[in-house]
Scaffold this motif. Structure first.
Motif, PDB file in Angstrom:
ATOM      1  N   GLU A   1       1.710 -16.624   5.776  1.00 20.12           N
ATOM      2  CA  GLU A   1       2.727 -15.885   4.577  1.00 20.12           C
ATOM      3  C   GLU A   1       3.667 -17.290   4.513  1.00 20.12           C
ATOM      4  O   GLU A   1       3.851 -18.128   5.177  1.00 20.12           O
ATOM      5  N   LEU A   2       4.242 -17.018   3.132  1.00 19.14           N
ATOM      6  CA  LEU A   2       5.545 -18.129   2.904  1.00 19.14           C
ATOM      7  C   LEU A   2       6.649 -17.963   3.769  1.00 19.14           C
ATOM      8  O   LEU A   2       6.998 -17.037   3.956  1.00 19.14           O
TER       9      LEU A   2
ATOM     10  N   LYS B   1       1.878 -10.174  -3.090  1.00 19.38           N
ATOM     11  CA  LYS B   1       0.407 -10.384  -2.579  1.00 19.38           C
ATOM     12  C   LYS B   1      -0.895 -10.192  -3.366  1.00 19.38           C
ATOM     13  O   LYS B   1      -1.809 -10.876  -3.054  1.00 19.38           O
TER      14      LYS B   1
ATOM     15  N   GLU C   1      -0.281 -17.733  -1.134  1.00 18.63           N
ATOM     16  CA  GLU C   1      -0.387 -18.403   0.055  1.00 18.63           C
ATOM     17  C   GLU C   1      -1.470 -19.306   0.291  1.00 18.63           C
ATOM     18  O   GLU C   1      -1.617 -20.422   0.785  1.00 18.63           O
TER      19      GLU C   1
ATOM     20  N   CYS D   1      -0.647 -22.476  -1.421  1.00 20.57           N
ATOM     21  CA  CYS D   1       0.584 -22.975  -0.720  1.00 20.57           C
ATOM     22  C   CYS D   1      -0.228 -23.805   0.450  1.00 20.57           C
ATOM     23  O   CYS D   1       0.213 -24.847   0.761  1.00 20.57           O
ATOM     24  N   GLU D   2      -1.154 -23.160   1.163  1.00 23.56           N
ATOM     25  CA  GLU D   2      -1.726 -23.929   2.407  1.00 23.56           C
ATOM     26  C   GLU D   2      -2.371 -25.000   2.014  1.00 23.56           C
ATOM     27  O   GLU D   2      -2.230 -26.196   2.567  1.00 23.56           O
TER      28      GLU D   2
ATOM     29  N   THR E   1       7.783 -22.477  -5.141  1.00 22.82           N
ATOM     30  CA  THR E   1       7.615 -20.783  -4.890  1.00 22.82           C
ATOM     31  C   THR E   1       8.923 -20.136  -4.506  1.00 22.82           C
ATOM     32  O   THR E   1       9.135 -18.895  -4.350  1.00 22.82           O
TER      33      THR E   1
END
Lengths: 196, 327
Positions: free
Chosen positions: B54-55, B107, B126, B129-130, B217
Protein backbone atom coordinates in the motif's frame (compact mmCIF):
# COMPACT_ATOMS: atom_id res chain seq x y z
CA UNK A 1 -40.99 60.48 1.11
CA UNK A 2 -41.49 61.44 -2.48
CA UNK A 3 -38.66 59.71 -4.26
CA UNK A 4 -38.45 56.58 -2.27
CA UNK A 5 -37.59 54.45 -5.33
CA UNK A 6 -34.78 56.84 -6.22
CA UNK A 7 -33.28 56.58 -2.76
CA UNK A 8 -33.52 52.81 -2.71
CA UNK A 9 -32.00 52.62 -6.18
CA UNK A 10 -29.11 54.92 -5.31
CA UNK A 11 -28.27 53.12 -2.10
CA UNK A 12 -28.61 49.68 -3.65
CA UNK A 13 -25.98 50.50 -6.25
CA UNK A 14 -23.44 50.52 -3.43
CA UNK A 15 -24.60 47.31 -1.78
CA UNK A 16 -22.36 45.05 -3.89
CA UNK A 17 -19.38 47.23 -2.99
CA UNK A 18 -20.13 46.97 0.72
CA UNK A 19 -20.76 43.23 0.46
CA UNK A 20 -17.46 42.60 -1.34
CA UNK A 21 -15.57 44.77 1.11
CA UNK A 22 -17.07 42.60 3.86
CA UNK A 23 -16.06 39.38 2.02
CA UNK A 24 -12.59 40.76 1.51
CA UNK A 25 -11.97 41.72 5.11
CA UNK A 26 -13.48 38.50 6.43
CA UNK A 27 -11.08 36.58 4.15
CA UNK A 28 -13.84 34.89 2.16
CA UNK A 29 -12.65 35.79 -1.31
CA UNK A 30 -10.52 32.68 -1.66
CA UNK A 31 -6.97 32.09 -2.75
CA UNK A 32 -6.72 34.92 -5.22
CA UNK A 33 -8.90 37.70 -3.78
CA UNK A 34 -7.54 40.47 -5.98
CA UNK A 35 -8.48 38.65 -9.16
CA UNK A 36 -11.84 37.46 -7.83
CA UNK A 37 -12.74 40.95 -6.66
CA UNK A 38 -11.62 42.52 -9.89
CA UNK A 39 -13.84 40.27 -11.95
CA UNK A 40 -16.78 41.16 -9.72
CA UNK A 41 -16.08 44.90 -10.00
CA UNK A 42 -15.81 44.75 -13.76
CA UNK A 43 -18.90 42.61 -14.15
CA UNK A 44 -21.04 44.87 -12.01
CA UNK A 45 -19.88 47.98 -13.88
CA UNK A 46 -20.72 46.14 -17.10
CA UNK A 47 -24.31 45.51 -15.92
CA UNK A 48 -24.66 49.15 -14.82
CA UNK A 49 -23.57 50.31 -18.27
CA UNK A 50 -26.02 47.97 -19.99
CA UNK A 51 -28.87 49.10 -17.76
CA UNK A 52 -28.05 52.69 -18.62
CA UNK A 53 -27.98 51.96 -22.34
CA UNK A 54 -31.30 50.12 -22.11
CA UNK A 55 -32.91 53.09 -20.38
CA UNK A 56 -31.67 55.15 -23.33
CA UNK A 57 -33.20 52.67 -25.75
CA UNK A 58 -36.59 52.87 -24.02
CA UNK A 59 -36.44 56.66 -24.16
CA UNK A 60 -35.67 56.51 -27.91
CA UNK A 61 -38.73 54.38 -28.49
CA UNK A 62 -40.77 57.02 -26.63
CA UNK A 63 -41.61 54.46 -24.00
CA UNK A 64 -44.01 55.92 -21.43
CA UNK A 65 -42.35 55.03 -18.14
CA UNK A 66 -44.92 54.16 -15.49
CA UNK A 67 -44.56 56.20 -12.34
CA UNK A 68 -42.71 53.54 -10.38
CA UNK A 69 -40.06 53.26 -13.11
CA UNK A 70 -39.34 56.93 -13.53
CA UNK A 71 -36.52 56.80 -11.02
CA UNK A 72 -34.53 55.05 -13.75
CA UNK A 73 -34.77 58.03 -16.06
CA UNK A 74 -34.07 60.47 -13.26
CA UNK A 75 -31.01 58.57 -12.09
CA UNK A 76 -29.20 57.92 -15.35
CA UNK A 77 -26.47 60.37 -14.52
CA UNK A 78 -26.08 58.93 -11.04
CA UNK A 79 -25.92 55.42 -12.51
CA UNK A 80 -23.21 56.51 -14.92
CA UNK A 81 -21.11 58.02 -12.15
CA UNK A 82 -21.47 54.92 -9.99
CA UNK A 83 -20.39 52.82 -12.98
CA UNK A 84 -17.18 54.77 -13.14
CA UNK A 85 -16.78 54.58 -9.37
CA UNK A 86 -16.58 50.78 -9.74
CA UNK A 87 -14.29 51.14 -12.73
CA UNK A 88 -11.81 53.24 -10.77
CA UNK A 89 -11.39 50.32 -8.35
CA UNK A 90 -11.33 47.92 -11.30
CA UNK A 91 -8.35 49.74 -12.81
CA UNK A 92 -6.47 50.40 -9.58
CA UNK A 93 -6.87 46.78 -8.52
CA UNK A 94 -5.42 45.68 -11.84
CA UNK A 95 -2.35 47.81 -11.12
CA UNK A 96 -2.17 46.40 -7.59
CA UNK A 97 -2.34 42.84 -8.97
CA UNK A 98 0.56 43.65 -11.26
CA UNK A 99 2.39 45.32 -8.35
CA UNK A 100 2.65 48.50 -10.44
CA UNK A 101 5.54 46.76 -12.23
CA UNK A 102 6.74 47.68 -15.71
CA UNK A 103 4.79 44.77 -17.21
CA UNK A 104 1.57 46.29 -15.85
CA UNK A 105 1.99 49.28 -18.13
CA UNK A 106 3.54 47.39 -21.00
CA UNK A 107 0.55 45.02 -21.12
CA UNK A 108 -1.85 47.97 -21.10
CA UNK A 109 -0.63 49.02 -24.52
CA UNK A 110 0.25 45.64 -26.04
CA UNK A 111 -2.42 43.14 -24.98
CA UNK A 112 -5.73 43.42 -26.78
CA UNK A 113 -8.13 43.05 -23.88
CA UNK A 114 -6.18 45.55 -21.83
CA UNK A 115 -5.82 48.07 -24.68
CA UNK A 116 -9.59 47.82 -25.17
CA UNK A 117 -10.28 48.08 -21.46
CA UNK A 118 -8.04 51.11 -21.08
CA UNK A 119 -9.55 52.86 -24.11
CA UNK A 120 -13.06 52.31 -22.75
CA UNK A 121 -11.95 53.44 -19.30
CA UNK A 122 -10.53 56.69 -20.70
CA UNK A 123 -13.71 57.44 -22.64
CA UNK A 124 -15.85 56.78 -19.59
CA UNK A 125 -13.51 58.99 -17.55
CA UNK A 126 -14.19 61.87 -19.94
CA UNK A 127 -17.94 61.20 -19.82
CA UNK A 128 -17.88 61.14 -16.03
CA UNK A 129 -15.90 64.38 -15.82
CA UNK A 130 -18.33 66.11 -18.19
CA UNK A 131 -21.46 64.70 -16.59
CA UNK A 132 -22.09 67.77 -14.40
CA UNK A 133 -24.44 70.66 -15.15
CA UNK A 134 -21.54 73.04 -15.49
CA UNK A 135 -19.98 71.03 -18.35
CA UNK A 136 -23.37 70.69 -20.03
CA UNK A 137 -23.83 74.44 -20.01
CA UNK A 138 -20.24 75.13 -20.96
CA UNK A 139 -20.23 72.72 -23.93
CA UNK A 140 -23.75 73.39 -25.08
CA UNK A 141 -26.38 70.73 -25.61
CA UNK A 142 -25.35 69.58 -29.05
CA UNK A 143 -21.62 69.28 -28.42
CA UNK A 144 -22.25 67.66 -25.05
CA UNK A 145 -24.53 65.11 -26.64
CA UNK A 146 -22.00 64.29 -29.34
CA UNK A 147 -19.30 63.75 -26.75
CA UNK A 148 -21.58 61.51 -24.74
CA UNK A 149 -22.36 59.43 -27.81
CA UNK A 150 -18.81 58.12 -27.35
CA UNK A 151 -20.41 55.71 -24.91
CA UNK A 152 -21.17 53.49 -27.92
CA UNK A 153 -17.50 53.42 -28.86
CA UNK A 154 -16.66 52.58 -25.23
CA UNK A 155 -19.28 49.81 -25.35
CA UNK A 156 -17.67 48.42 -28.50
CA UNK A 157 -14.29 48.36 -26.75
CA UNK A 158 -15.87 46.76 -23.69
CA UNK A 159 -17.45 44.10 -25.91
CA UNK A 160 -14.00 43.04 -27.11
CA UNK A 161 -12.54 43.41 -23.60
CA UNK A 162 -15.15 41.17 -22.01
CA UNK A 163 -15.10 38.52 -24.73
CA UNK A 164 -11.32 38.19 -24.72
CA UNK A 165 -10.90 37.75 -21.00
CA UNK A 166 -9.34 34.46 -20.09
CA UNK A 167 -12.17 32.05 -19.23
CA UNK A 168 -14.92 34.55 -19.98
CA UNK A 169 -18.30 32.86 -19.88
CA UNK A 170 -18.72 33.27 -23.62
CA UNK A 171 -22.27 31.96 -23.67
CA UNK A 172 -23.51 34.33 -20.97
CA UNK A 173 -21.64 37.46 -22.07
CA UNK A 174 -21.97 36.63 -25.75
CA UNK A 175 -25.76 36.44 -25.39
CA UNK A 176 -26.00 39.66 -23.39
CA UNK A 177 -23.80 41.54 -25.83
CA UNK A 178 -25.49 40.13 -28.92
CA UNK A 179 -28.89 41.21 -27.57
CA UNK A 180 -27.54 44.61 -26.62
CA UNK A 181 -26.11 45.28 -30.08
CA UNK A 182 -29.23 43.92 -31.78
CA UNK A 183 -31.34 46.36 -29.79
CA UNK A 184 -28.96 49.21 -30.63
CA UNK A 185 -29.09 48.45 -34.36
CA UNK A 186 -32.86 48.21 -34.20
CA UNK A 187 -33.01 51.56 -32.44
CA UNK A 188 -30.69 53.16 -34.98
CA UNK A 189 -32.92 51.95 -37.82
CA UNK A 190 -36.04 53.09 -35.97
CA UNK A 191 -34.68 56.61 -35.42
CA UNK A 192 -33.59 56.85 -39.08
CA UNK A 193 -37.05 55.81 -40.26
CA UNK A 194 -38.75 58.24 -37.91
CA UNK A 195 -36.63 61.09 -39.20
CA UNK A 196 -37.34 60.25 -42.84
CA UNK B 1 24.72 9.26 -34.75
CA UNK B 2 24.10 10.04 -31.15
CA UNK B 3 21.65 12.76 -30.32
CA UNK B 4 22.61 15.37 -27.77
CA UNK B 5 20.29 13.99 -25.13
CA UNK B 6 21.87 10.57 -25.38
CA UNK B 7 25.23 12.08 -24.56
CA UNK B 8 23.69 14.18 -21.82
CA UNK B 9 21.85 11.23 -20.34
CA UNK B 10 25.12 10.03 -18.84
CA UNK B 11 24.58 12.64 -16.17
CA UNK B 12 21.36 10.93 -15.20
CA UNK B 13 23.47 8.15 -13.77
CA UNK B 14 24.32 10.49 -10.94
CA UNK B 15 20.92 9.48 -9.65
CA UNK B 16 21.60 5.78 -9.66
CA UNK B 17 23.04 5.45 -6.16
CA UNK B 18 19.89 7.01 -4.76
CA UNK B 19 17.75 4.62 -6.81
CA UNK B 20 19.67 1.65 -5.47
CA UNK B 21 19.36 3.06 -2.00
CA UNK B 22 15.58 3.28 -2.26
CA UNK B 23 15.39 -0.20 -3.68
CA UNK B 24 17.51 -1.58 -0.88
CA UNK B 25 15.15 -0.15 1.66
CA UNK B 26 12.29 -1.81 -0.13
CA UNK B 27 14.01 -5.15 -0.19
CA UNK B 28 14.48 -4.90 3.55
CA UNK B 29 10.85 -3.83 3.97
CA UNK B 30 9.59 -6.70 1.91
CA UNK B 31 11.78 -9.12 3.80
CA UNK B 32 10.26 -7.90 7.03
CA UNK B 33 6.79 -8.20 5.59
CA UNK B 34 7.50 -11.75 4.50
CA UNK B 35 8.71 -12.55 8.00
CA UNK B 36 5.56 -11.10 9.48
CA UNK B 37 3.28 -12.84 7.05
CA UNK B 38 4.79 -16.26 7.63
CA UNK B 39 3.47 -16.18 11.18
CA UNK B 40 0.45 -13.98 10.63
CA UNK B 41 -3.26 -14.80 10.66
CA UNK B 42 -5.19 -14.94 7.41
CA UNK B 43 -6.21 -11.28 7.18
CA UNK B 44 -2.55 -10.34 6.89
CA UNK B 45 -2.06 -13.07 4.36
CA UNK B 46 -4.68 -11.48 2.16
CA UNK B 47 -2.61 -8.35 2.26
CA UNK B 48 0.40 -10.28 1.12
CA UNK B 49 -1.53 -11.69 -1.81
CA UNK B 50 -1.77 -8.19 -3.26
CA UNK B 51 0.81 -7.48 -5.91
CA UNK B 52 2.19 -4.32 -4.37
CA UNK B 53 2.42 -2.75 -0.94
CA UNK B 54 0.00 0.00 0.00
CA UNK B 55 0.99 3.60 -0.51
CA UNK B 56 2.44 5.12 2.63
CA UNK B 57 2.26 8.75 3.66
CA UNK B 58 4.23 10.77 4.46
CA UNK B 59 7.23 9.68 2.40
CA UNK B 60 10.84 10.68 2.99
CA UNK B 61 11.87 14.07 1.61
CA UNK B 62 14.39 13.85 -1.21
CA UNK B 63 17.31 16.00 -0.06
CA UNK B 64 17.89 17.30 -3.58
CA UNK B 65 14.40 18.79 -3.65
CA UNK B 66 14.03 20.70 -0.42
CA UNK B 67 12.17 23.98 -0.25
CA UNK B 68 13.50 26.43 -2.88
CA UNK B 69 15.52 29.31 -1.48
CA UNK B 70 13.61 32.49 -0.60
CA UNK B 71 10.24 30.80 -1.05
CA UNK B 72 7.65 29.53 1.38
CA UNK B 73 5.43 26.49 1.06
CA UNK B 74 1.98 27.42 -0.17
CA UNK B 75 -0.58 26.80 2.53
CA UNK B 76 -2.08 23.34 2.15
CA UNK B 77 -5.71 24.46 2.23
CA UNK B 78 -4.93 26.99 -0.48
CA UNK B 79 -3.24 24.47 -2.77
CA UNK B 80 -6.20 22.14 -2.23
CA UNK B 81 -8.87 24.74 -2.99
CA UNK B 82 -7.57 26.51 -6.07
CA UNK B 83 -7.46 24.04 -8.91
CA UNK B 84 -8.09 24.11 -12.60
CA UNK B 85 -10.00 20.91 -13.29
CA UNK B 86 -12.37 21.66 -16.15
CA UNK B 87 -14.02 18.26 -15.89
CA UNK B 88 -15.67 19.62 -12.75
CA UNK B 89 -15.83 23.40 -13.17
CA UNK B 90 -14.21 26.34 -14.92
CA UNK B 91 -14.08 28.09 -11.57
CA UNK B 92 -10.95 27.09 -9.68
CA UNK B 93 -12.63 27.51 -6.32
CA UNK B 94 -15.72 25.51 -7.29
CA UNK B 95 -13.80 22.34 -8.12
CA UNK B 96 -13.34 21.36 -4.49
CA UNK B 97 -17.11 21.36 -3.96
CA UNK B 98 -17.90 19.63 -7.25
CA UNK B 99 -15.60 16.65 -6.62
CA UNK B 100 -17.73 15.69 -3.62
CA UNK B 101 -19.98 13.55 -5.77
CA UNK B 102 -17.02 11.60 -7.17
CA UNK B 103 -16.87 8.30 -5.33
CA UNK B 104 -13.24 7.53 -5.96
CA UNK B 105 -12.16 3.98 -5.23
CA UNK B 106 -8.40 4.23 -5.29
CA UNK B 107 -7.96 0.46 -4.96
CA UNK B 108 -10.01 -0.14 -8.09
CA UNK B 109 -8.29 2.58 -10.13
CA UNK B 110 -6.46 1.18 -13.13
CA UNK B 111 -3.99 2.82 -15.47
CA UNK B 112 -3.79 1.29 -18.91
CA UNK B 113 -0.29 1.18 -20.38
CA UNK B 114 -0.36 0.77 -24.14
CA UNK B 115 1.32 1.61 -27.43
CA UNK B 116 4.94 1.05 -28.33
CA UNK B 117 5.88 -0.69 -25.12
CA UNK B 118 6.63 -4.25 -24.01
CA UNK B 119 4.53 -4.28 -20.85
CA UNK B 120 1.07 -3.56 -22.22
CA UNK B 121 -1.26 -4.01 -19.27
CA UNK B 122 -3.55 -2.30 -16.78
CA UNK B 123 -1.83 -1.49 -13.52
CA UNK B 124 -3.04 -0.46 -10.10
CA UNK B 125 -1.65 2.69 -8.52
CA UNK B 126 0.30 0.58 -6.04
CA UNK B 127 1.86 -1.51 -8.78
CA UNK B 128 2.96 1.57 -10.71
CA UNK B 129 4.35 3.08 -7.56
CA UNK B 130 6.35 -0.03 -6.78
CA UNK B 131 7.71 -0.21 -10.31
CA UNK B 132 8.62 3.48 -10.01
CA UNK B 133 10.86 2.69 -7.06
CA UNK B 134 8.51 3.67 -4.26
CA UNK B 135 7.43 7.02 -2.94
CA UNK B 136 9.45 10.04 -1.95
CA UNK B 137 8.64 13.66 -1.26
CA UNK B 138 9.84 16.54 -3.43
CA UNK B 139 9.13 20.23 -3.09
CA UNK B 140 8.63 21.87 -6.48
CA UNK B 141 7.67 25.28 -7.75
CA UNK B 142 4.38 25.17 -9.66
CA UNK B 143 3.73 27.87 -12.25
CA UNK B 144 0.33 28.20 -13.93
CA UNK B 145 0.07 29.62 -17.43
CA UNK B 146 -2.50 32.04 -15.99
CA UNK B 147 0.24 33.86 -14.11
CA UNK B 148 0.10 32.53 -10.56
CA UNK B 149 2.43 30.19 -8.75
CA UNK B 150 2.64 27.93 -5.72
CA UNK B 151 5.31 25.88 -3.93
CA UNK B 152 4.02 22.38 -3.24
CA UNK B 153 5.47 19.29 -1.51
CA UNK B 154 4.48 16.38 -3.76
CA UNK B 155 4.69 12.72 -2.87
CA UNK B 156 5.32 10.38 -5.75
CA UNK B 157 7.85 8.53 -7.82
CA UNK B 158 10.17 9.38 -10.65
CA UNK B 159 8.51 8.62 -13.97
CA UNK B 160 11.84 7.61 -15.56
CA UNK B 161 12.10 4.63 -13.18
CA UNK B 162 8.66 3.42 -14.19
CA UNK B 163 9.44 3.88 -17.87
CA UNK B 164 12.58 1.78 -17.43
CA UNK B 165 10.43 -1.07 -16.08
CA UNK B 166 7.78 -0.73 -18.78
CA UNK B 167 10.43 -1.08 -21.51
CA UNK B 168 9.22 1.18 -24.32
CA UNK B 169 10.38 0.30 -27.83
CA UNK B 170 13.00 2.51 -29.46
CA UNK B 171 10.33 3.78 -31.84
CA UNK B 172 8.50 5.39 -28.89
CA UNK B 173 9.27 9.11 -29.18
CA UNK B 174 6.44 10.54 -27.10
CA UNK B 175 4.42 9.61 -24.05
CA UNK B 176 0.72 10.41 -24.11
CA UNK B 177 -1.32 10.67 -20.91
CA UNK B 178 -5.10 10.71 -20.54
CA UNK B 179 -7.55 11.61 -17.78
CA UNK B 180 -10.92 9.93 -17.34
CA UNK B 181 -13.50 11.24 -19.82
CA UNK B 182 -16.47 9.96 -17.88
CA UNK B 183 -19.34 12.46 -17.61
CA UNK B 184 -20.60 10.55 -14.62
CA UNK B 185 -17.48 11.60 -12.75
CA UNK B 186 -16.98 15.08 -14.17
CA UNK B 187 -20.38 16.53 -14.95
CA UNK B 188 -18.84 19.63 -16.53
CA UNK B 189 -17.50 17.55 -19.43
CA UNK B 190 -21.03 17.64 -20.84
CA UNK B 191 -21.18 21.45 -20.57
CA UNK B 192 -18.08 21.84 -22.73
CA UNK B 193 -18.97 19.82 -25.83
CA UNK B 194 -16.48 21.65 -28.05
CA UNK B 195 -13.54 20.41 -25.96
CA UNK B 196 -11.69 17.37 -27.29
CA UNK B 197 -12.26 15.18 -24.22
CA UNK B 198 -10.78 13.25 -22.54
CA UNK B 199 -8.08 15.61 -21.28
CA UNK B 200 -4.88 14.54 -22.99
CA UNK B 201 -1.31 15.65 -22.44
CA UNK B 202 2.03 14.57 -23.79
CA UNK B 203 5.77 14.76 -23.33
CA UNK B 204 8.68 13.80 -25.50
CA UNK B 205 10.22 10.58 -24.26
CA UNK B 206 13.31 12.55 -23.14
CA UNK B 207 11.14 14.92 -21.11
CA UNK B 208 9.31 11.99 -19.56
CA UNK B 209 12.61 10.36 -18.67
CA UNK B 210 14.03 13.51 -17.11
CA UNK B 211 14.68 12.85 -13.42
CA UNK B 212 12.55 15.86 -12.45
CA UNK B 213 9.38 14.41 -13.97
CA UNK B 214 7.22 12.95 -11.27
CA UNK B 215 4.09 10.88 -11.00
CA UNK B 216 2.49 12.27 -7.86
CA UNK B 217 0.19 10.27 -5.64
CA UNK B 218 0.11 12.72 -2.77
CA UNK B 219 0.86 16.19 -1.52
CA UNK B 220 1.58 17.68 1.90
CA UNK B 221 2.36 14.18 3.17
CA UNK B 222 -1.10 12.80 2.38
CA UNK B 223 -2.83 11.11 -0.53
CA UNK B 224 -3.85 13.53 -3.28
CA UNK B 225 -7.23 15.18 -2.74
CA UNK B 226 -9.61 14.50 -5.61
CA UNK B 227 -9.52 18.14 -6.76
CA UNK B 228 -5.75 17.93 -7.14
CA UNK B 229 -5.94 14.92 -9.44
CA UNK B 230 -6.29 11.81 -7.29
CA UNK B 231 -5.24 9.08 -7.33
CA UNK B 232 -2.23 9.89 -9.49
CA UNK B 233 -1.12 12.76 -11.69
CA UNK B 234 1.85 14.03 -13.61
CA UNK B 235 4.11 16.79 -12.28
CA UNK B 236 6.45 18.47 -14.76
CA UNK B 237 7.80 21.40 -12.73
CA UNK B 238 9.53 23.29 -15.56
CA UNK B 239 6.34 23.48 -17.64
CA UNK B 240 3.12 25.40 -17.17
CA UNK B 241 0.70 23.60 -14.90
CA UNK B 242 -1.71 22.43 -17.59
CA UNK B 243 0.92 19.94 -18.78
CA UNK B 244 0.77 18.22 -15.38
CA UNK B 245 -2.30 16.15 -16.18
CA UNK B 246 -4.52 14.97 -13.33
CA UNK B 247 -6.21 11.63 -12.54
CA UNK B 248 -4.40 9.56 -15.16
CA UNK B 249 -6.17 6.50 -16.60
CA UNK B 250 -3.96 5.85 -19.61
CA UNK B 251 -0.28 6.06 -20.50
CA UNK B 252 0.51 5.41 -24.13
CA UNK B 253 3.89 5.30 -25.86
CA UNK B 254 3.63 6.72 -29.36
CA UNK B 255 5.90 7.66 -32.25
CA UNK B 256 4.24 10.98 -33.19
CA UNK B 257 3.54 14.11 -31.16
CA UNK B 258 0.13 13.45 -29.58
CA UNK B 259 -2.76 15.89 -29.86
CA UNK B 260 -3.10 17.53 -26.48
CA UNK B 261 -6.26 19.26 -25.25
CA UNK B 262 -5.16 22.87 -24.83
CA UNK B 263 -2.84 22.83 -27.80
CA UNK B 264 -5.70 21.46 -29.88
CA UNK B 265 -8.22 24.05 -28.64
CA UNK B 266 -6.01 27.14 -28.82
CA UNK B 267 -2.67 26.38 -30.50
CA UNK B 268 -1.55 30.01 -30.51
CA UNK B 269 -2.04 30.30 -26.77
CA UNK B 270 -0.88 26.93 -25.50
CA UNK B 271 2.06 25.22 -27.15
CA UNK B 272 2.91 21.55 -26.96
CA UNK B 273 6.12 22.31 -25.06
CA UNK B 274 4.61 24.92 -22.71
CA UNK B 275 7.94 25.47 -21.00
CA UNK B 276 7.85 28.25 -18.43
CA UNK B 277 9.55 31.18 -20.13
CA UNK B 278 9.34 34.84 -19.07
CA UNK B 279 10.47 35.96 -22.52
CA UNK B 280 7.59 34.34 -24.37
CA UNK B 281 4.31 36.10 -23.66
CA UNK B 282 0.95 34.44 -23.72
CA UNK B 283 -0.85 36.30 -26.55
CA UNK B 284 -3.24 37.82 -24.02
CA UNK B 285 -0.90 38.54 -21.11
CA UNK B 286 2.73 38.80 -20.13
CA UNK B 287 4.57 35.88 -18.49
CA UNK B 288 7.34 38.10 -17.19
CA UNK B 289 6.31 37.88 -13.54
CA UNK B 290 4.03 35.71 -11.43
CA UNK B 291 1.72 36.20 -8.45
CA UNK B 292 2.71 34.03 -5.51
CA UNK B 293 -0.66 32.84 -4.25
CA UNK B 294 -1.10 33.61 -0.57
CA UNK B 295 -4.78 34.64 -0.38
CA UNK B 296 -3.92 38.26 0.36
CA UNK B 297 -5.28 41.23 -1.54
CA UNK B 298 -1.75 42.39 -2.23
CA UNK B 299 -0.15 39.29 -3.69
CA UNK B 300 3.64 39.16 -3.82
CA UNK B 301 5.13 39.10 -7.27
CA UNK B 302 8.35 37.56 -8.37
CA UNK B 303 10.11 37.46 -11.70
CA UNK B 304 9.30 34.28 -13.59
CA UNK B 305 12.39 32.16 -14.25
CA UNK B 306 13.28 30.36 -17.47
CA UNK B 307 12.13 26.72 -17.14
CA UNK B 308 10.62 27.80 -13.83
CA UNK B 309 14.11 27.85 -12.30
CA UNK B 310 14.99 24.29 -13.38
CA UNK B 311 17.22 25.45 -16.20
CA UNK B 312 20.28 23.41 -15.23
CA UNK B 313 18.22 20.22 -15.12
CA UNK B 314 16.34 20.58 -18.38
CA UNK B 315 17.92 23.19 -20.67
CA UNK B 316 19.88 20.43 -22.45
CA UNK B 317 16.59 18.95 -23.68
CA UNK B 318 15.97 22.01 -25.82
CA UNK B 319 19.45 22.74 -27.20
CA UNK B 320 19.17 24.26 -30.65
CA UNK B 321 15.42 24.69 -30.34
CA UNK B 322 13.92 28.16 -30.90
CA UNK B 323 11.93 28.53 -27.70
CA UNK B 324 9.95 31.48 -29.05
CA UNK B 325 8.67 29.35 -31.94
CA UNK B 326 8.40 26.11 -29.99
CA UNK B 327 6.54 27.63 -27.05
Amino acid sequence: MKNIESHIFRVSLFLPFIYWAYLLFSGSLGADPAKTLNHKLGEFAFYCLILNLLIGVLISFSFRFPKWMRFLVRNRRFLGIVTFFYLIFHFVLYLIMESFGPQAFEQLVTKRYLVMGLAAWLILLVLTLTSNDFSMRRLGGKKWKNIHRLVYLATAFITIHVLSIEKADLIKFGTILALLWAVQIFRFAYLKLKKA
Amino acid sequence: MKKFWEIESISEQDVTPEFLFTNRRQIVQRGMLLGLVSMAPSFLFRNFAQAAPELKFPAKLNDNHKIPKDLELTKEELAASYNNFYEFSLDKEEVKKKVDSWKLDQKAWKVEVSGLVESKKSYSVEELCEMGGGQEERIYRFRCVEGWSMVVPWTGFQLSKLIEKLKPKTSAKYVKFQTFGDKKIGANIGSLPNYPWPYTEGLTIEEAKNPLTLIATGMYGKALPRQNGAPLRLIVPWKYGFKSIKSIVKIEFVDKQPKTLWNDLAPKEYGFYANVNPQVDHPRWSQFTERILDSSLLPKRKPTLLFNGYEKDVAHLYKGLDLAKNY
